[in-house]
Design an enzyme around this catalytic site. Structure first.
Site, PDB file in Angstrom:
ATOM      1  N   LYS A   1       0.857  -1.193   0.000  1.00  0.00           N
ATOM      2  CA  LYS A   1       0.000   0.000   0.000  1.00  0.00           C
ATOM      3  C   LYS A   1       0.883   1.230   0.000  1.00  0.00           C
ATOM      4  CE  LYS A   1      -4.497   0.888   0.156  1.00  0.00           C
ATOM      5  NZ  LYS A   1      -5.605   0.044  -0.322  1.00  0.00           N
TER       6      LYS A   1
HETATM    7  P1  NAD Z   1     -12.929   7.956  -2.634  1.00  0.00           P
HETATM    8  O1  NAD Z   1     -11.871   8.954  -2.356  1.00  0.00           O
HETATM    9  O2  NAD Z   1     -13.432   7.782  -4.031  1.00  0.00           O
HETATM   10  O3  NAD Z   1     -14.216   8.250  -1.716  1.00  0.00           O
HETATM   11  C1  NAD Z   1     -14.157   8.355  -0.319  1.00  0.00           C
HETATM   12  C2  NAD Z   1     -15.511   8.833   0.160  1.00  0.00           C
HETATM   13  O4  NAD Z   1     -15.531   8.813   1.595  1.00  0.00           O
HETATM   14  C3  NAD Z   1     -15.849  10.265  -0.239  1.00  0.00           C
HETATM   15  O5  NAD Z   1     -17.239  10.352  -0.506  1.00  0.00           O
HETATM   16  C4  NAD Z   1     -15.509  11.085   1.008  1.00  0.00           C
HETATM   17  O6  NAD Z   1     -16.209  12.312   1.067  1.00  0.00           O
HETATM   18  C5  NAD Z   1     -15.958  10.108   2.067  1.00  0.00           C
HETATM   19  N1  NAD Z   1     -15.328  10.298   3.384  1.00  0.00           N
HETATM   20  C6  NAD Z   1     -14.030  10.479   3.672  1.00  0.00           C
HETATM   21  N2  NAD Z   1     -13.866  10.605   4.986  1.00  0.00           N
HETATM   22  C7  NAD Z   1     -15.090  10.490   5.554  1.00  0.00           C
HETATM   23  C8  NAD Z   1     -15.589  10.550   6.870  1.00  0.00           C
HETATM   24  N3  NAD Z   1     -14.778  10.754   7.904  1.00  0.00           N
HETATM   25  N4  NAD Z   1     -16.925  10.356   7.059  1.00  0.00           N
HETATM   26  C9  NAD Z   1     -17.735  10.140   6.016  1.00  0.00           C
HETATM   27  N5  NAD Z   1     -17.325  10.100   4.741  1.00  0.00           N
HETATM   28  C10 NAD Z   1     -16.037  10.278   4.517  1.00  0.00           C
HETATM   29  O7  NAD Z   1     -12.369   6.574  -2.063  1.00  0.00           O
HETATM   30  P2  NAD Z   1     -12.842   5.102  -2.438  1.00  0.00           P
HETATM   31  O8  NAD Z   1     -11.943   4.574  -3.486  1.00  0.00           O
HETATM   32  O9  NAD Z   1     -14.309   5.072  -2.628  1.00  0.00           O
HETATM   33  O10 NAD Z   1     -12.445   4.327  -1.102  1.00  0.00           O
HETATM   34  C11 NAD Z   1     -13.295   4.312   0.045  1.00  0.00           C
HETATM   35  C12 NAD Z   1     -12.843   3.206   0.974  1.00  0.00           C
HETATM   36  O11 NAD Z   1     -12.891   1.955   0.268  1.00  0.00           O
HETATM   37  C13 NAD Z   1     -11.407   3.320   1.498  1.00  0.00           C
HETATM   38  O12 NAD Z   1     -11.360   2.761   2.794  1.00  0.00           O
HETATM   39  C14 NAD Z   1     -10.626   2.432   0.553  1.00  0.00           C
HETATM   40  O13 NAD Z   1      -9.420   1.958   1.137  1.00  0.00           O
HETATM   41  C15 NAD Z   1     -11.625   1.318   0.345  1.00  0.00           C
HETATM   42  N6  NAD Z   1     -11.419   0.511  -0.863  1.00  0.00           N
HETATM   43  C16 NAD Z   1     -11.369   1.108  -2.094  1.00  0.00           C
HETATM   44  C17 NAD Z   1     -11.227   0.300  -3.209  1.00  0.00           C
HETATM   45  C18 NAD Z   1     -11.255   0.878  -4.608  1.00  0.00           C
HETATM   46  O14 NAD Z   1     -11.266   0.074  -5.561  1.00  0.00           O
HETATM   47  N7  NAD Z   1     -11.304   2.178  -4.788  1.00  0.00           N
HETATM   48  C19 NAD Z   1     -11.083  -1.087  -3.079  1.00  0.00           C
HETATM   49  C20 NAD Z   1     -11.143  -1.646  -1.806  1.00  0.00           C
HETATM   50  C21 NAD Z   1     -11.322  -0.837  -0.710  1.00  0.00           C
END
Ligand code: NAD
Length: 435
Positions: free
Chosen positions: A125
């Site tokens: 990561k």
């Molecule tokens: P992103 O940046 O596209 O979206 C994150 C979202 O979370 C946004 O809407 C933001 O406003 C919101 N957010 C951030 N902090 C917050 C808080 N304290 N309270 C409420 N909302 C909050 O990111 P993403 O790619 O959607 O990733 C989200 C989660 O999923 C992360 O934990 C990431 O590690 C995990 N994840 C992502 C993927 C992927 O393919 N993108 C895969 C597996 C896991």
């Protein structure tokens, strides 16, 4: 099922957190579950030492000329946790709260996740401490390119393959691919996944994590006497993962009661019109101005009466202090590490089924694996081939974790850790330790 080491361990010095405590530290939260799973497996103490230590941790300084001409220096990390089963795999996060312990935990989760879904990757990561919302496109590009150049010797299709995470997207991946390729003197698409389709991306990758969450929700629902169609769902986080999970579950007939972003959320007990919410959010980058919905805070949203809760924002959202108020029957973790160990204890006592991150959100890395395969073969699959293969893997993995949970009478989280750890431990033993 892979062989697991069934023997008593004499005495382990573990980092297990004291009961009743939220550590606030994602690495400690990860290790406390690792310790429980290792004990249940009777993991050899030597192997325990091997698996708990990341292979390599790198900190880089990223000097960047900002748009107004002044120089700023950003700090970035890359942690390679384990490569026993293949190259490191894991996203890059751009966020102002990135810490080395967070990146370490996320890297370890990638190791266990790739093993749970049985794809040939280890775990890694990366993160850069920055606030992407306050940076221009040019500044983001310069940060990304310098970060990549600093890690040039560590990245590579056979070594460590990044992907998007919070604050990064297909454009970021295109810059990484281009920077790496400029140094390599030839185009290397398979160095990174989550790229735009025209640059070696995979069909279905953008939707993969959200689609996987929908599939896991569908598989988990009957365990609580529900069907996905008709279930009442609440989603925290409206980025890549949360918005697409909402759309996929809505399309499958579920009612999405509430969604949120970092600034708060919206709620409609009758169910939100998700296509309209997405269309509005894409333009406004906010829920402000949507007619016929009530505002709700993130804290209240998590405690709404619903069938399935999908936390899809960041770590430590469901903790000792609010776990007792959660009304969902099932939690399907879209974010990595949204639930603390203390919260797990409370939720287990309440009989809430928690489908853990390292299973539930693995659709993303599964299609990243397909992207890496397609880039290396130079042959690209139809979207329905990608989706069908991902569905096979997610459903099989859900079944494997369920079998483990029933066999050892443990939670789905501990079962998933046991499955992941046993596969990595087995392959480490078969490879043997070099010199
Ligand atoms: P992103 O940046 O596209 O979206 C994150 C979202 O979370 C946004 O809407 C933001 O406003 C919101 N957010 C951030 N902090 C917050 C808080 N304290 N309270 C409420 N909302 C909050 O990111 P993403 O790619 O959607 O990733 C989200 C989660 O999923 C992360 O934990 C990431 O590690 C995990 N994840 C992502 C993927 C992927 O393919 N993108 C895969 C597996 C896991």
């Amino acid at each position: 099922m892979d062989p697991v080491v069934e023997q008593e361990i004499p005495r382990l010095t573990t980092t297990t957190l004291p009961m009743g405590v939220d550590s606030g530290n994602p690495f400690d939260e990860m290790m406390s579950r690792f310790d429980v799973a290792a004990q249940k497996l009777g993991l050899d103490p030597g192997l325990y030492k091997v698996l708990r230590e990341p292979v390599r941790e790198t900190k880089v300084s990223i000097p960047v000329v900002m748009d107004d001409g002044h120089i700023e220096v950003f700090i970035g990390y890359r942690v390679l946790h384990n490569i026993a089963r293949g190259p490191g795999k894991g996203g890059i996060r751009f966020d102002k709260n990135v810490t080395l312990d967070e990146v370490r935990a996320l890297a370890a989760w990638m190791t266990w996740k790739c093993a749970v879904v049985n794809i040939p990757f280890g775990g890694a990561k990366g993160g850069v401490i920055c606030d992407p919302a306050s940076l221009s496109r040019g500044e983001l590009e310069r940060i990304t390119r310098r970060y990549t150049a600093e890690l040039m010797d560590q990245f590579g299709p056979e070594k460590d393959v990044p992907a998007p995470d919070m604050g990064t997207n297909p454009q970021t991946m295109a810059w990484i691919m281009d920077t790496y390729s400029m140094h390599a003197r030839h185009t290397v698409t398979s160095v990174v996944t989550g790229k735009p389709l025209s640059l070696g991306g995979s069909r279905g990758r953008v939707e993969a994590t959200g689609r996987g969450l929908m599939l896991i929700s569908r598989e988990a629902a009957p365990l609580k006497g529900l069907t996905l169609s008709g279930s009442r769902i609440v989603v925290q986080g409206f980025g890549n993962v949360g918005s697409i999970a909402s759309r996929m579950c809505h399309e499958a007939g579920a009612k999405i009661l509430a969604v949120s972003d970092i600034n708060g959320g919206i709620h409609d007990p009758a169910g939100l019109d998700i296509p309209a919410v997405i269309a509005h959010y894409e333009k406004a980058r906010s829920f402000e101005g949507l007619p016929g919905v009530q505002k709700i805070t993130n804290a209240d949203l998590l405690e709404l009466d619903c069938d399935i809760l999908i936390p899809a924002a960041n770590e430590n959202q469901i903790r000792g202090r609010n776990a007792g108020n959660i009304k969902a029957k099932i939690i399907v973790e879209g974010a990595n590490g949204p639930t603390t160990q203390r919260a797990d204890e409370i939720l287990n006592q309440k009989g809430v089924l928690v489908v853990p991150d390292i299973l539930a959100n693995a659709g993303g890395v599964t299609v990243s694996y397909f992207e890496w395969v397609q880039d290396r073969a130079g042959f690209f699959w139809r979207e329905n081939e990608v989706n069908e293969r991902m569905e096979d893997i997610m459903c099989q993995s859900f079944h494997d974790v369920r079998t483990m949970a029933e066999k050892y009478n443990v939670s789905y989280r501990i079962a998933a850790y046991m499955l992941g750890i046993s596969r990595v431990a087995h392959d480490t033993m078969v490879r043997g330790l070099y010199a």
